[in-house]
Design a protein around this motif. Structure first.
Motif, PDB file in Angstrom:
ATOM      1  N   PHE A 130     -14.164  -2.062 -13.569  1.00 23.88           N
ATOM      2  CA  PHE A 130     -14.470  -1.332 -12.346  1.00 23.88           C
ATOM      3  C   PHE A 130     -14.934  -2.221 -11.212  1.00 23.88           C
ATOM      4  CE2 PHE A 130     -15.289   2.113  -9.707  1.00 23.88           C
ATOM      5  CZ  PHE A 130     -16.495   1.917  -9.071  1.00 23.88           C
ATOM      6  N   LEU A 180     -19.417  16.388  -5.660  1.00 23.21           N
ATOM      7  CA  LEU A 180     -19.503  16.218  -7.113  1.00 23.21           C
ATOM      8  C   LEU A 180     -20.786  15.487  -7.495  1.00 23.21           C
ATOM      9  CD1 LEU A 180     -16.688  15.234  -9.527  1.00 23.21           C
ATOM     10  CD2 LEU A 180     -18.811  13.945  -9.571  1.00 23.21           C
ATOM     11  N   PHE A 181     -21.073  14.381  -6.809  1.00 23.28           N
ATOM     12  CA  PHE A 181     -22.286  13.630  -7.139  1.00 23.28           C
ATOM     13  C   PHE A 181     -23.537  14.428  -6.779  1.00 23.28           C
ATOM     14  CE2 PHE A 181     -19.568   9.725  -7.200  1.00 23.28           C
ATOM     15  CZ  PHE A 181     -19.894   9.346  -8.489  1.00 23.28           C
ATOM     16  N   LEU A 189     -19.650  14.434 -16.079  1.00 20.02           N
ATOM     17  CA  LEU A 189     -19.495  14.683 -14.646  1.00 20.02           C
ATOM     18  C   LEU A 189     -19.542  13.383 -13.859  1.00 20.02           C
ATOM     19  CD1 LEU A 189     -21.118  17.498 -12.581  1.00 20.02           C
ATOM     20  CD2 LEU A 189     -21.404  15.148 -11.827  1.00 20.02           C
ATOM     21  N   PHE A 190     -20.524  12.543 -14.160  1.00 24.87           N
ATOM     22  CA  PHE A 190     -20.628  11.288 -13.421  1.00 24.87           C
ATOM     23  C   PHE A 190     -19.460  10.361 -13.760  1.00 24.87           C
ATOM     24  CE2 PHE A 190     -25.201  12.346 -12.732  1.00 24.87           C
ATOM     25  CZ  PHE A 190     -25.172  12.220 -11.356  1.00 24.87           C
ATOM     26  N   LYS A 191     -19.040  10.376 -15.013  1.00 27.96           N
ATOM     27  CA  LYS A 191     -17.905   9.527 -15.378  1.00 27.96           C
ATOM     28  C   LYS A 191     -16.682   9.914 -14.557  1.00 27.96           C
ATOM     29  CE  LYS A 191     -15.618   9.529 -19.430  1.00 27.96           C
ATOM     30  NZ  LYS A 191     -15.471   9.438 -20.907  1.00 27.96           N
ATOM     31  N   LYS A 192     -16.446  11.207 -14.469  1.00 29.99           N
ATOM     32  CA  LYS A 192     -15.313  11.674 -13.645  1.00 29.99           C
ATOM     33  C   LYS A 192     -15.456  11.194 -12.205  1.00 29.99           C
ATOM     34  CE  LYS A 192     -12.509  15.610 -12.364  1.00 29.99           C
ATOM     35  NZ  LYS A 192     -11.534  14.569 -12.001  1.00 29.99           N
ATOM     36  N   GLY A 193     -16.670  11.291 -11.673  1.00 29.47           N
ATOM     37  CA  GLY A 193     -16.905  10.837 -10.304  1.00 29.47           C
ATOM     38  C   GLY A 193     -16.616   9.356 -10.141  1.00 29.47           C
ATOM     39  N   ILE A 194     -17.031   8.570 -11.113  1.00 29.68           N
ATOM     40  CA  ILE A 194     -16.825   7.122 -11.028  1.00 29.68           C
ATOM     41  C   ILE A 194     -15.333   6.796 -11.089  1.00 29.68           C
ATOM     42  CG2 ILE A 194     -17.233   4.920 -12.199  1.00 29.68           C
ATOM     43  CD1 ILE A 194     -19.929   6.211 -13.175  1.00 29.68           C
ATOM     44  N   ILE A 195     -14.618   7.496 -11.974  1.00 26.75           N
ATOM     45  CA  ILE A 195     -13.171   7.280 -12.063  1.00 26.75           C
ATOM     46  C   ILE A 195     -12.498   7.632 -10.741  1.00 26.75           C
ATOM     47  CG2 ILE A 195     -11.057   8.138 -13.158  1.00 26.75           C
ATOM     48  CD1 ILE A 195     -12.671   8.401 -15.768  1.00 26.75           C
ATOM     49  N   ASP A 196     -12.878   8.779 -10.190  1.00 29.44           N
ATOM     50  CA  ASP A 196     -12.306   9.178  -8.898  1.00 29.44           C
ATOM     51  C   ASP A 196     -12.598   8.121  -7.837  1.00 29.44           C
ATOM     52  OD1 ASP A 196     -11.369  11.450 -10.038  1.00 29.44           O
ATOM     53  OD2 ASP A 196     -12.808  12.804  -9.110  1.00 29.44           O
ATOM     54  N   ALA A 197     -13.833   7.629  -7.827  1.00 30.90           N
ATOM     55  CA  ALA A 197     -14.224   6.614  -6.846  1.00 30.90           C
ATOM     56  C   ALA A 197     -13.366   5.369  -6.998  1.00 30.90           C
ATOM     57  CB  ALA A 197     -15.704   6.263  -7.026  1.00 30.90           C
ATOM     58  N   TYR A 198     -13.167   4.958  -8.247  1.00 32.83           N
ATOM     59  CA  TYR A 198     -12.316   3.794  -8.505  1.00 32.83           C
ATOM     60  C   TYR A 198     -10.950   3.979  -7.878  1.00 32.83           C
ATOM     61  CZ  TYR A 198      -9.268   0.582 -11.015  1.00 32.83           C
ATOM     62  OH  TYR A 198      -8.346  -0.364 -11.318  1.00 32.83           O
ATOM     63  N   TYR A 199     -10.356   5.175  -8.095  1.00 32.57           N
ATOM     64  CA  TYR A 199      -9.013   5.413  -7.577  1.00 32.57           C
ATOM     65  C   TYR A 199      -8.991   5.601  -6.065  1.00 32.57           C
ATOM     66  CZ  TYR A 199      -6.361   5.254 -11.832  1.00 32.57           C
ATOM     67  OH  TYR A 199      -5.723   4.795 -12.941  1.00 32.57           O
ATOM     68  N   MET A 200     -10.169   5.677  -5.451  1.00 33.52           N
ATOM     69  CA  MET A 200     -10.232   5.734  -3.994  1.00 33.52           C
ATOM     70  C   MET A 200     -10.546   4.342  -3.426  1.00 33.52           C
ATOM     71  SD  MET A 200     -12.256   9.314  -3.657  1.00 33.52           S
ATOM     72  CE  MET A 200     -12.481   9.253  -1.885  1.00 33.52           C
ATOM     73  N   TYR A 256      -0.438   0.368  -7.311  1.00 29.14           N
ATOM     74  CA  TYR A 256      -1.280   1.476  -6.831  1.00 29.14           C
ATOM     75  C   TYR A 256      -2.134   1.044  -5.655  1.00 29.14           C
ATOM     76  CZ  TYR A 256      -4.639   5.209  -6.554  1.00 29.14           C
ATOM     77  OH  TYR A 256      -5.402   6.234  -6.090  1.00 29.14           O
ATOM     78  N   LEU A 274     -23.606  16.042 -18.228  1.00 32.33           N
ATOM     79  CA  LEU A 274     -23.953  15.306 -17.015  1.00 32.33           C
ATOM     80  C   LEU A 274     -23.234  13.962 -16.985  1.00 32.33           C
ATOM     81  CD1 LEU A 274     -25.831  15.586 -14.552  1.00 32.33           C
ATOM     82  CD2 LEU A 274     -27.486  14.186 -15.775  1.00 32.33           C
ATOM     83  N   ARG A 275     -23.231  13.278 -18.127  1.00 32.78           N
ATOM     84  CA  ARG A 275     -22.529  12.000 -18.203  1.00 32.78           C
ATOM     85  C   ARG A 275     -21.044  12.169 -17.905  1.00 32.78           C
ATOM     86  NH1 ARG A 275     -24.635  11.212 -23.195  1.00 32.78           N
ATOM     87  NH2 ARG A 275     -26.790  10.497 -23.042  1.00 32.78           N
ATOM     88  N   ARG A 293      -6.621   4.962  -1.778  1.00 33.67           N
ATOM     89  CA  ARG A 293      -6.770   5.594  -0.476  1.00 33.67           C
ATOM     90  C   ARG A 293      -7.989   6.482  -0.479  1.00 33.67           C
ATOM     91  NH1 ARG A 293      -1.232   8.273   1.682  1.00 33.67           N
ATOM     92  NH2 ARG A 293       0.025   6.472   1.154  1.00 33.67           N
TER      93      ARG A 293
END
Lengths: 132, 132, 132, 132
Positions: free
Chosen positions: D126, D94-95, C94-105, D79, C91-92, D82
């Motif tokens: 972050f 995902l969330f 999964l959320f870590k991946k989500g947070i990273i993706d969010a950062y890059y957005m 970077y 679970l952690r 977007r």
DNA sequence: GTGGTCTAGACCACC
DNA sequence: GTGGTCTAGACCACG
């Protein structure tokens, strides 16, 4: 007399067969005694009568019970145990599966034998000679 | 490696699961060793690959094996046995059924325990400590 | 009940699993209630019955549902949540991946937490005590 | 730099992508800095070079890195985050999945938010404004 | 090459 | 009617 779990993977009719046999071994039902009628048992356990019927038929096929037309189903008074090689092999397979499962649960040899001996003791009469 | 009985009432995929577990316990396959690929085993046993696949997936779910992407399926090197109460109860039910069947075949307590001890011995390694 | 995206990279059977769980959390399906039969749902969604079957079996394995022989598949009435360390770690991740993706957005901390809180609110009943 | 689990269900190349992104967010690799060459990283992690290559290509496609012919792969200095609606929807999915899983593990709203906030804190930088 | 998913269609046991 | 198993054959992602 015994519990049925509708969600179990063992079919209900088989649970009934096992339950009757267990009750006989434990002496809860004596040889010659009458089993509840199909309809009665179906009502008691809220199970489809066809399912009870199937269980009773199988019990009779195995000569565990006898049916007297118009009277009902009775526990056999002269059950003669038989072990053909096919059934023996099935029994060995069943126990082998149990031992493998136990291994994968981390149960050691001594613990396993203890569990089995306990189960045998619970089924009173198992080590008696006067099987009916 | 092991025999499959297509006429048996136990599903083929379950026979495969049991067969693999048995082979591991007997030491025929060692921890870390690769199992035959799905297709290969399917060819060897003339069974549909999907059936093998189902068995392999269940083995992985039980943590008996691990699969490495693009490489294949391997016996786990760090299997940790677990016994929750639910699985223990299932195990007891299985053995109870076996004991009842044995009773109806006329097998007495001593003979039954002898059979079980033999089965344990056949599964070499069962009483070892170094379980993989 | 829920939408399936056949083009998604998440397998159809997994989308079904998630959809059923979501529907239960939202209270659209109540504990004890019957799910559509495998064939029925397959017809409704024009998906192969085997795919539905796979989803239903996984739901049962997770104890989210129980199946009653010949009756159908039902939402468990006594689901007991369990968190082992392994699932927590997943679970952690999964959320870590989500947070990273969010950062890059370019989503900042406050905006991210707002989104997550909204999602929690949408899943009615999440903060209730009476989980089925 | 980061760990790869060959047995995980997330592909190795995706684990590499996530690992690189995480390292950048944490400041372990700075904008403008050079990543190890494909061959070097492949040797370091004993992974097939093709797999590293695929990860690097995807990082470049996402504009996280830039490749200078004959020089190597470098972290982008400009970077520009977007968020198109499609990616936002994926992020929400995902969330949502994570929240559903948490629910079925018996984690309540407060505990879940605490876990997420911890994860955000671990990813240093972050909540900064100076994203490169 | 490996495992993973999906479809189509069939047969079976159980209730 | 229900779910459970199996086959045949296809396509895909991954390494």
């Amino acid at each position: 007399m015994f519990n049925i779990d509708a969600t179990s993977s063992t079919p209900i009719y088989e649970q009934i067969i096992d339950g009757v046999k267990e009750a006989i071994i434990k002496g809860l039902i004596e040889p010659g005694e009458k089993l509840p009628s199909v309809r009665e048992l179906a009502r008691m356990m809220t199970i489809n009568p066809n399912t009870i019927q199937k269980a009773y038929q199988e019990l009779e096929r195995q000569k565990v019970t006898v049916t007297v037309r118009g009277k009902g189903t009775f526990v056999s008074e002269d059950y003669k145990p038989r072990k053909d090689e096919e059934k023996m092999e099935e029994l060995r397979e069943l126990f082998k599966k149990g031992i493998i499962d136990a291994y994968y649960m981390g149960i050691d040899k001594e613990e396993l034998l203890k569990i089995i001996k306990e189960l045998i003791s619970e089924l009173e009469g198992f080590d008696k000679d006067d099987r009916g």
